[in-house]
Design an enzyme around this catalytic site. Sequence first.
Site, PDB file in Angstrom:
ATOM      1  N   HIS A  89       3.680   7.634 -13.457  1.00  0.00           N
ATOM      2  CA  HIS A  89       4.046   7.250 -12.533  1.00  0.00           C
ATOM      3  C   HIS A  89       6.021   7.540 -12.175  1.00  0.00           C
ATOM      4  O   HIS A  89       6.667   6.688 -13.252  1.00  0.00           O
ATOM      5  CB  HIS A  89       3.855   5.526 -12.247  1.00  0.00           C
ATOM      6  CG  HIS A  89       4.499   4.762 -10.857  1.00  0.00           C
ATOM      7  ND1 HIS A  89       3.343   4.412 -10.530  1.00  0.00           N
ATOM      8  CD2 HIS A  89       5.674   4.526 -10.626  1.00  0.00           C
ATOM      9  CE1 HIS A  89       4.444   3.626  -9.374  1.00  0.00           C
ATOM     10  NE2 HIS A  89       5.846   4.444  -9.807  1.00  0.00           N
ATOM     11  N   CYS A  90       6.823   8.117 -11.444  1.00  0.00           N
ATOM     12  CA  CYS A  90       7.791   8.309 -11.296  1.00  0.00           C
ATOM     13  C   CYS A  90       7.981   9.009 -10.178  1.00  0.00           C
ATOM     14  O   CYS A  90       7.370   9.008  -9.295  1.00  0.00           O
ATOM     15  CB  CYS A  90       8.321   9.472 -12.875  1.00  0.00           C
ATOM     16  SG  CYS A  90       7.184  10.207 -12.731  1.00  0.00           S
ATOM     17  N   HIS A  91       9.354   8.843  -9.980  1.00  0.00           N
ATOM     18  CA  HIS A  91       9.757   8.839  -8.657  1.00  0.00           C
ATOM     19  C   HIS A  91      11.227  10.022  -8.881  1.00  0.00           C
ATOM     20  O   HIS A  91      11.865  10.077  -9.325  1.00  0.00           O
ATOM     21  CB  HIS A  91      10.506   7.907  -7.864  1.00  0.00           C
ATOM     22  CG  HIS A  91       9.116   6.932  -7.512  1.00  0.00           C
ATOM     23  ND1 HIS A  91       8.344   6.493  -6.770  1.00  0.00           N
ATOM     24  CD2 HIS A  91       8.974   5.681  -8.771  1.00  0.00           C
ATOM     25  CE1 HIS A  91       8.131   5.142  -7.238  1.00  0.00           C
ATOM     26  NE2 HIS A  91       8.510   4.640  -7.791  1.00  0.00           N
ATOM     27  N   TYR A  93      15.789  -0.161   1.613  1.00  0.00           N
ATOM     28  CA  TYR A  93      16.373  -0.150   0.481  1.00  0.00           C
ATOM     29  C   TYR A  93      17.204   1.484   0.280  1.00  0.00           C
ATOM     30  O   TYR A  93      16.301   2.603   1.124  1.00  0.00           O
ATOM     31  CB  TYR A  93      16.437  -0.156  -0.890  1.00  0.00           C
ATOM     32  CG  TYR A  93      14.666   0.250  -0.983  1.00  0.00           C
ATOM     33  CD1 TYR A  93      15.488   1.862  -2.683  1.00  0.00           C
ATOM     34  CD2 TYR A  93      13.168  -0.086  -1.704  1.00  0.00           C
ATOM     35  CE1 TYR A  93      14.243   2.132  -3.170  1.00  0.00           C
ATOM     36  CE2 TYR A  93      12.709   0.819  -1.673  1.00  0.00           C
ATOM     37  CZ  TYR A  93      12.934   1.917  -3.118  1.00  0.00           C
ATOM     38  OH  TYR A  93      12.405   3.436  -2.982  1.00  0.00           O
ATOM     39  N   ARG A 109      -0.315   6.302  -1.667  1.00  0.00           N
ATOM     40  CA  ARG A 109      -0.092   4.791  -1.538  1.00  0.00           C
ATOM     41  C   ARG A 109       0.373   4.594  -0.700  1.00  0.00           C
ATOM     42  O   ARG A 109       0.898   4.932   0.612  1.00  0.00           O
ATOM     43  CB  ARG A 109       1.144   5.107  -2.746  1.00  0.00           C
ATOM     44  CG  ARG A 109       1.849   4.000  -3.082  1.00  0.00           C
ATOM     45  CD  ARG A 109       3.376   4.562  -3.900  1.00  0.00           C
ATOM     46  NE  ARG A 109       3.364   3.461  -4.843  1.00  0.00           N
ATOM     47  CZ  ARG A 109       4.670   2.529  -4.730  1.00  0.00           C
ATOM     48  NH1 ARG A 109       5.700   3.824  -4.146  1.00  0.00           N
ATOM     49  NH2 ARG A 109       4.838   1.527  -5.999  1.00  0.00           N
ATOM     50  N   HIS A 168       1.552  -1.113 -11.634  1.00  0.00           N
ATOM     51  CA  HIS A 168       2.627  -1.889 -11.871  1.00  0.00           C
ATOM     52  C   HIS A 168       1.712  -3.456 -12.940  1.00  0.00           C
ATOM     53  O   HIS A 168       2.209  -4.080 -11.866  1.00  0.00           O
ATOM     54  CB  HIS A 168       3.590  -3.119 -11.321  1.00  0.00           C
ATOM     55  CG  HIS A 168       4.846  -1.293 -10.698  1.00  0.00           C
ATOM     56  ND1 HIS A 168       4.897  -0.123 -11.438  1.00  0.00           N
ATOM     57  CD2 HIS A 168       5.505  -0.866  -9.947  1.00  0.00           C
ATOM     58  CE1 HIS A 168       5.465   0.731 -11.235  1.00  0.00           C
ATOM     59  NE2 HIS A 168       6.090   0.254  -9.899  1.00  0.00           N
ATOM     60  N   ASP A 188       8.541   4.616 -14.508  1.00  0.00           N
ATOM     61  CA  ASP A 188       8.799   4.009 -12.945  1.00  0.00           C
ATOM     62  C   ASP A 188      10.315   4.941 -12.888  1.00  0.00           C
ATOM     63  O   ASP A 188      10.705   3.905 -12.236  1.00  0.00           O
ATOM     64  CB  ASP A 188       8.818   2.355 -12.484  1.00  0.00           C
ATOM     65  CG  ASP A 188       9.069   2.609 -11.645  1.00  0.00           C
ATOM     66  OD1 ASP A 188       8.843   2.881 -11.104  1.00  0.00           O
ATOM     67  OD2 ASP A 188       9.502   0.716 -11.905  1.00  0.00           O
TER      68      ASP A 188
END
Length: 284
Positions: free
Chosen positions: A24-26, A42, A117, A174, A239
């Site tokens: 899980h990363c962006h 945001y 998602r 999460h 994350d």
Amino acid sequence: MNDHGINQRRKPTFVLPAGNCDAHCHVFGPGDVFPYAPSRRYTPQDAPKEALATLHDRLNVERAVIVQASCHGTDNRAMLDAIAWRPDRYRGVAIVDDTFDDRAFDELDEGGVRGVRFNFVRHLGGSPDMDVFNRVIDRIKGRGWHVVLHLDGTDIVPLADMIWRLPIPYVIDHMGRVDTQLGTEQPAFQALLELARRDECWVKVCGSERISSFPFDAAVPFARALVEASPERTLWGTDFPHPNLKEPVDEADLVDLVPRFSLTQEEQQRLLVDNPARLYGFGT
């Protein structure tokens, strides 16, 4: 390029096993190449694929699942560009709507995407249009994909019946963003554990920095309980770059939590290597 101070951070004490995966990363932007969605809640600092690779080199992470974040909306190009850069090491999770046809889903699949998602989190806009949600689920059935559910802890019990009825595998982000102050016996976490024991359910034991404060001790019993409840369907991730988080995070601290979540080499191998490889098709 803004590297988010990665090279100033320490290296973790815990050594990740070979074949490990940050599940899980962006990647964000860069905004002048991959603009952020006009309707975003945001605007992040750019965190392009090079910044992610710098972090992973520092942590000795070998594989990654890049999760599309809401600030990019349904424009998945930044994520797809990162996967194309390292196709053997990266997979993706997309954000879509019901304007995506079979050809669009084929292109995502060819680009390394293995799931979609949906956000239910209030500060990101709350529950999606459930008609759209159901149409997307129907369209991706049979592809071997899954749906990632980003929930608030207070939503787990109200949404449990819907989640139980899903016709495809699902991944809960999460640790369900449960309130750690309410303890592991709280109804929301007990409902999450009940889901986690089902063959269709996967849970990410990431987000310790979202449900607890440094040094993240409060998250440990929750993650440990999930690993015990679902040893073959738990995943771990950083994350990075921690969107919407007020306090800075050193990802080495998150890596060093892993041996407190998974106590043996066998558990660590499953959490970090075997489980993500099976769900995302690494090595196949």
